[in-house]
Enzyme design. Sequence first.
Site, PDB file in Angstrom:
ATOM      1  N   ARG A  63       0.811  -1.211   0.000  1.00 21.89           N
ATOM      2  CA  ARG A  63       0.000   0.000   0.000  1.00 21.89           C
ATOM      3  C   ARG A  63       0.845   1.262   0.000  1.00 21.89           C
ATOM      4  NH1 ARG A  63      -4.873  -2.108   3.848  1.00 21.89           N
ATOM      5  NH2 ARG A  63      -3.269  -3.500   4.625  1.00 21.89           N
ATOM      6  N   ASP A 259       1.225 -20.810  17.078  1.00 20.66           N
ATOM      7  CA  ASP A 259       2.346 -20.272  16.308  1.00 20.66           C
ATOM      8  C   ASP A 259       3.364 -21.360  15.937  1.00 20.66           C
ATOM      9  OD1 ASP A 259       3.813 -18.104  15.185  1.00 20.66           O
ATOM     10  OD2 ASP A 259       5.168 -18.161  16.905  1.00 20.66           O
ATOM     11  N   HIS A 264       4.714 -26.288  12.934  1.00 23.53           N
ATOM     12  CA  HIS A 264       6.098 -26.785  12.850  1.00 23.53           C
ATOM     13  C   HIS A 264       6.306 -28.058  13.669  1.00 23.53           C
ATOM     14  CE1 HIS A 264       6.547 -22.966  11.110  1.00 23.53           C
ATOM     15  NE2 HIS A 264       6.929 -22.261  12.153  1.00 23.53           N
TER      16      HIS A 264
HETATM   17  C1  BG6 Z   1       7.642 -18.836  12.865  1.00 21.10           C
HETATM   18  C2  BG6 Z   1       6.969 -18.337  14.105  1.00 21.10           C
HETATM   19  O1  BG6 Z   1       6.742 -19.589  12.096  1.00 21.10           O
HETATM   20  O2  BG6 Z   1       8.742 -19.654  13.226  1.00 21.10           O
HETATM   21  C3  BG6 Z   1       7.955 -17.564  14.969  1.00 21.10           C
HETATM   22  O3  BG6 Z   1       5.888 -17.500  13.747  1.00 21.10           O
HETATM   23  C4  BG6 Z   1       9.167 -18.398  15.240  1.00 21.10           C
HETATM   24  O4  BG6 Z   1       7.370 -17.152  16.185  1.00 21.10           O
HETATM   25  C5  BG6 Z   1       9.734 -18.967  13.953  1.00 21.10           C
HETATM   26  O5  BG6 Z   1      10.126 -17.555  15.851  1.00 21.10           O
HETATM   27  C6  BG6 Z   1      10.841 -19.949  14.227  1.00 21.10           C
HETATM   28  O6  BG6 Z   1      11.445 -20.266  13.013  1.00 21.10           O
HETATM   29  P1  BG6 Z   1      12.984 -20.645  12.966  1.00 21.10           P
HETATM   30  O7  BG6 Z   1      13.219 -21.018  11.544  1.00 21.10           O
HETATM   31  O8  BG6 Z   1      13.756 -19.448  13.421  1.00 21.10           O
HETATM   32  O9  BG6 Z   1      13.128 -21.803  13.906  1.00 21.10           O
END
Ligand code: BG6
Length: 521
Positions: A63, A259, A264
């Site tokens: 934007r 999150d 993950h």
């Molecule tokens: C992200 C989360 O998906 O993964 C974050 O939103 C987190 O909060 C991050 O810090 C961690 O990723 P990595 O690759 O640094 O382990």
Amino acid sequence: MDVAAITSGPRSFVPSVQQPEPFTLVIFGATGDLTGRKLLPALYSLAKNQYLPPHFAVVGVGRRPKNDEQFREETQKDLSTFGQQKVTADFPDIFGKHLYYHPADFTTAAGHQSLAEHLKVLEKELDLPGNRLFYLATDPEYFALIIEQLSVHKLADPQVDRPWSRVVIEKPFGHDLASAIELDKTLERFLRPDQIYRIDHYLGKETVQNILAFRFGNSIFEPLFNREHVEHVQITVAETVGMEGRRGAFYDHEGAMRDVVQNHMLQLVAMVAMEPPATLKARDLRRSKLQILRSLVPLSSNDVPRRVVRGQYGQGTVEGKPVPAYRAEQAVAANSNTEAYVALRLEIDTWRWAGVPFLLRTGKRLPRRVTEIAVQFKLPPLRLFRTVECEGDFCDLTETQPNVLVFRIQPNEGISLSFSTKRPGMNLDLLPVRMDFDYRNSFHVELPEAYERLLLDALRGDATLFMRSDELEAAWEFVTPILQFWQQHPPEDFPNYAAGTWGPAGAGRLTEGCTGGWRYP
Ligand code: BG6
């Protein structure tokens, strides 16, 4: 003890993979954090390593008013700050000249109309065939709206196969099971399933992919990966960061469960626990992961307090620096009950894993940044070595320690196996030692960033490392009852750990029956 890579060829990366066809990559949210920190550095690295075709365009949509030249200059700065690759003098030629900026409000029909017109002109000018990858790096509240508009303006058309159009969506995919299903319905109304790429950047990490290579490319470990031999599995995603920058505004609505655990960590569970897939193709791999996610034993409201521990940090010291409490972080509510830490004990109801505890732990402001999966094997059935003999002040530890196979996802990426050996000397004492494989020392290369691999795969139309809606829904199905229980029972003890420590003391009870308790990597 080290393990060197056994290789007869040169130990460097040679880009032997097929380049994608010429493409236009449109990034919604071009002025956001993710674009500057991850996406553009990943693309630059791909360009530098010749993974991209000679003809391509990256169009940032945002934007804020800006022209192409400003976008290029800012990108160059971001690359110097966040990129893994050094920015070299050939930047304008290999990358800068491919960058364009289109100021538009992507929440309006007019914004998409102007984008459609802009792309048409640009692609003609650059002689690009109209293959388009749309990357949604925006606030999730706009996902459904952007996808609808892409379809209305025929920017991404499900009726047309070639030139191709695909959409990459960042997490979070919904806020709970119901909203995830709702988002999926929208996606399916406007796009074909093969046009949708749901990204979980953990799957792009070299070391996460190596779990597959290690498990199914070797014959000696896999026969041990089951309830006969494994005592428990421990997965840690520990971070030292808190709510730096504007992160609190997003995080305070999410919390650690949404999150990190829902996506993950459950993906890591699936990778380490899944059955060998029929092939390494997307469909088969996702099917094997899905089987695990669907077999997670649901936690009832009786189980949640016994199996799950949530935490929030108070002020403390991390890496030698004093840091504020979570509730005192920027953009976080002063009475926030959002969890910045979760530990949980889950089980997988499959023939292979029934009864084996999987201990998961993640948190912000922990003492160290480390992500690892530790597979801890059972102690030998005959405990020959278990005496502690003391003479005066001196004790010989002769107790057997469990074998532990550790996948180090980050940092010091690698794999280690610990086992007991005889300590040199006249006694028969045991000492735990480690065989260690270290990526960097063995291959002498920088590992590609997760986003490099995933962007390249999306551009090449390979969805293997992306998530399917049923995987996501299975993960939400497991996590949602826990979130609901928490909502009905607000925490009474927050903050319950000091920043810079390993989390709330209550997490200790989850490790009952697991030799050694939580690891402190
Ligand atoms: C992200 C989360 O998906 O993964 C974050 O939103 C987190 O909060 C991050 O810090 C961690 O990723 P990595 O690759 O640094 O382990």
